[in-house]
Design a protein around this motif. Sequence first.
Motif, mmCIF file in Angstrom:
data_model
loop_
_atom_site.group_PDB
_atom_site.id
_atom_site.type_symbol
_atom_site.label_atom_id
_atom_site.label_comp_id
_atom_site.label_asym_id
_atom_site.label_seq_id
_atom_site.Cartn_x
_atom_site.Cartn_y
_atom_site.Cartn_z
ATOM 1 N N THR A 229 0.839 -1.210 0.000
ATOM 2 C CA THR A 229 0.000 0.000 0.000
ATOM 3 C C THR A 229 0.867 1.251 0.000
ATOM 4 O O THR A 229 0.507 2.253 -0.639
ATOM 5 C CB THR A 229 -0.936 0.001 1.212
ATOM 6 N N GLY A 230 2.013 1.211 0.683
ATOM 7 C CA GLY A 230 2.901 2.367 0.658
ATOM 8 C C GLY A 230 3.483 2.616 -0.717
ATOM 9 O O GLY A 230 3.606 3.768 -1.160
ATOM 10 N N PHE A 231 3.817 1.538 -1.426
ATOM 11 C CA PHE A 231 4.360 1.679 -2.783
ATOM 12 C C PHE A 231 3.320 2.271 -3.737
ATOM 13 O O PHE A 231 3.611 3.228 -4.466
ATOM 14 C CB PHE A 231 4.832 0.321 -3.289
ATOM 15 N N PHE A 232 2.111 1.701 -3.711
ATOM 16 C CA PHE A 232 1.074 2.219 -4.619
ATOM 17 C C PHE A 232 0.641 3.637 -4.224
ATOM 18 O O PHE A 232 0.270 4.436 -5.095
ATOM 19 C CB PHE A 232 -0.138 1.288 -4.616
ATOM 20 N N PHE A 233 0.694 3.949 -2.935
ATOM 21 C CA PHE A 233 0.347 5.306 -2.516
ATOM 22 C C PHE A 233 1.363 6.314 -3.045
ATOM 23 O O PHE A 233 0.996 7.407 -3.478
ATOM 24 C CB PHE A 233 0.289 5.373 -0.985
ATOM 25 N N SER A 234 2.638 5.936 -3.027
ATOM 26 C CA SER A 234 3.688 6.865 -3.465
ATOM 27 C C SER A 234 3.776 6.997 -4.976
ATOM 28 O O SER A 234 4.315 7.994 -5.476
ATOM 29 C CB SER A 234 5.046 6.407 -2.920
ATOM 30 N N THR A 235 3.263 6.015 -5.700
ATOM 31 C CA THR A 235 3.381 6.034 -7.160
ATOM 32 C C THR A 235 2.029 6.292 -7.823
ATOM 33 O O THR A 235 1.753 7.391 -8.295
ATOM 34 C CB THR A 235 3.982 4.710 -7.653
ATOM 35 N N VAL A 236 1.171 5.286 -7.828
ATOM 36 C CA VAL A 236 -0.092 5.387 -8.576
ATOM 37 C C VAL A 236 -1.017 6.431 -7.974
ATOM 38 O O VAL A 236 -1.523 7.323 -8.664
ATOM 39 C CB VAL A 236 -0.780 4.010 -8.626
ATOM 40 N N LEU A 237 -1.269 6.354 -6.669
ATOM 41 C CA LEU A 237 -2.244 7.252 -6.047
ATOM 42 C C LEU A 237 -1.742 8.691 -6.017
ATOM 43 O O LEU A 237 -2.516 9.630 -6.231
ATOM 44 C CB LEU A 237 -2.576 6.792 -4.624
ATOM 45 N N ALA A 238 -0.461 8.879 -5.757
ATOM 46 C CA ALA A 238 0.070 10.236 -5.679
ATOM 47 C C ALA A 238 0.099 10.914 -7.049
ATOM 48 O O ALA A 238 -0.075 12.134 -7.148
ATOM 49 C CB ALA A 238 1.479 10.216 -5.079
ATOM 50 N N ASP A 239 0.291 10.137 -8.118
ATOM 51 C CA ASP A 239 0.362 10.719 -9.456
ATOM 52 C C ASP A 239 -1.008 11.076 -10.010
ATOM 53 O O ASP A 239 -1.107 11.928 -10.900
ATOM 54 C CB ASP A 239 1.055 9.737 -10.417
ATOM 55 N N ASN A 240 -2.062 10.435 -9.527
ATOM 56 C CA ASN A 240 -3.400 10.706 -10.062
ATOM 57 C C ASN A 240 -4.428 10.595 -8.926
ATOM 58 O O ASN A 240 -5.224 9.669 -8.863
ATOM 59 C CB ASN A 240 -3.726 9.717 -11.181
ATOM 60 N N ARG A 241 -4.381 11.557 -8.034
ATOM 61 C CA ARG A 241 -5.266 11.532 -6.875
ATOM 62 C C ARG A 241 -6.729 11.677 -7.277
ATOM 63 O O ARG A 241 -7.625 11.106 -6.643
ATOM 64 C CB ARG A 241 -4.891 12.654 -5.904
ATOM 65 N N ALA A 242 -7.006 12.442 -8.322
ATOM 66 C CA ALA A 242 -8.394 12.669 -8.716
ATOM 67 C C ALA A 242 -9.082 11.378 -9.154
ATOM 68 O O ALA A 242 -10.293 11.218 -8.972
ATOM 69 C CB ALA A 242 -8.455 13.699 -9.845
#
Length: 432
Positions: A229-242
């Motif tokens: 979850t930390g990895f996906f939060f820093s990459t996928v979720l942070a790059d496209n929060r909307a």
Amino acid sequence: MSTVTERPAPAPADGPVTVRPKVGLKAPISYAVAALITALLMAPGTPGDTSTTFQVGSAREWVTIPNITVPALVTIIVLALLMAGAAVWAWLRVRDHRPAPMWLHVAVGLGFILAFLTYVGAGTTSVIPMVSLLGGALALSVPLVFGAMSGVICERSGIINIAIEGQLLFGAFAAAVVASMTGTGYAGLLAAPIAGGLVGAALAWFAVMYRVNQIIVGVVLNTLVIGLTGFFFSTVLADNRALFNTRMPLDRLRVPVLAEIPILGPVLFNQTILVYLMYALVVILNIMLFRSRWGLRTRAVGEHPKAADTVGIKVNPRRVWNTILGGAVAGLGGAFFTVGSGLAFGREMSAGNGFIALAAMILGRWSPWGAVAAAVLFGFSKNLGNMMSSIGSTIPSELLLMLPYIITILAVAGFVGRVRPPAASGTAYTKS
């Protein structure tokens, strides 16, 4: 040849000996400690001319209850005397080999909390908002209750579920992502138990199929989920929060009539569907665990799997499915951190709640109702620290924020008394 005839031993003159159950001194000692803390720590620090005001009503109830103002020092002294009297009465009952009744435990606990709130609010211009305090405590208890119910299901089946922390976190992550992608929090509410069930399936796979140490597997799964979850939060979720990590809160569903009950109505019956699911889960699980064939077989494989196997119960398949079910329950509780609270997903936002839920299960003696009571106690102590900082109390709120973790340590250390887990909990079963 003479024979010796054995005569039965004569009965004692006083009749048959009655063995009375041994009752410990834990209750009177606890009451006495509460009375001493109230009398020696709270009372001396309370000026005699101060008062405390409690706000016990809200604007949307049947009856408008005005604020209640009490003299702080007098109230604290009276409550200390009542707790001391309860300690003496409990000691007299112990001397007669009778335990203290449950209602006395509740009364002393409420008295101590009321004394502490009176002490906190003495001399301040703010009021103690009881409805907000209880409502916040219930909200913070939601993930703990779901996690504790997950632990009850798994350990009653013989599986130690240390992975509750990871199941809560993965459920929160899945709820946030699915709710953001679909545009509704209810879709995230459906995804959360699936995510938790996947972690439960991994635990069952290693613990049941390969008989790996269950505690080690649980710790590894927690670390794995935190890392993923930390990895996906820093990459996928942070790059496209909307698209992947927006706030999608669940709507509050106010129950007509019941929500207008003074004090408890706004607390219990103006909540999201997740809280109502928690009510239903606790009631249904308690009935199913102790009043159904499923519960009887579940407890059998957790207490004596070999005996259960001899009567035709499939031990390992039942453990696998119950562990997956427990993971799904914990995952549903994880949805509270995101869609249940109207927040976006954050790194490690479960914040140790899985371990506190495990302690609540132990405090509750592997019973659904007991685990709920312990979880609410943890939630109340957490919310009390938040409330103290908002009313401007001189007591550092950090001390109260430590309280849930102190209680967790004491519970795990066995300070709460001798508790017996299911006999086969943590033990892999191999059919001979």
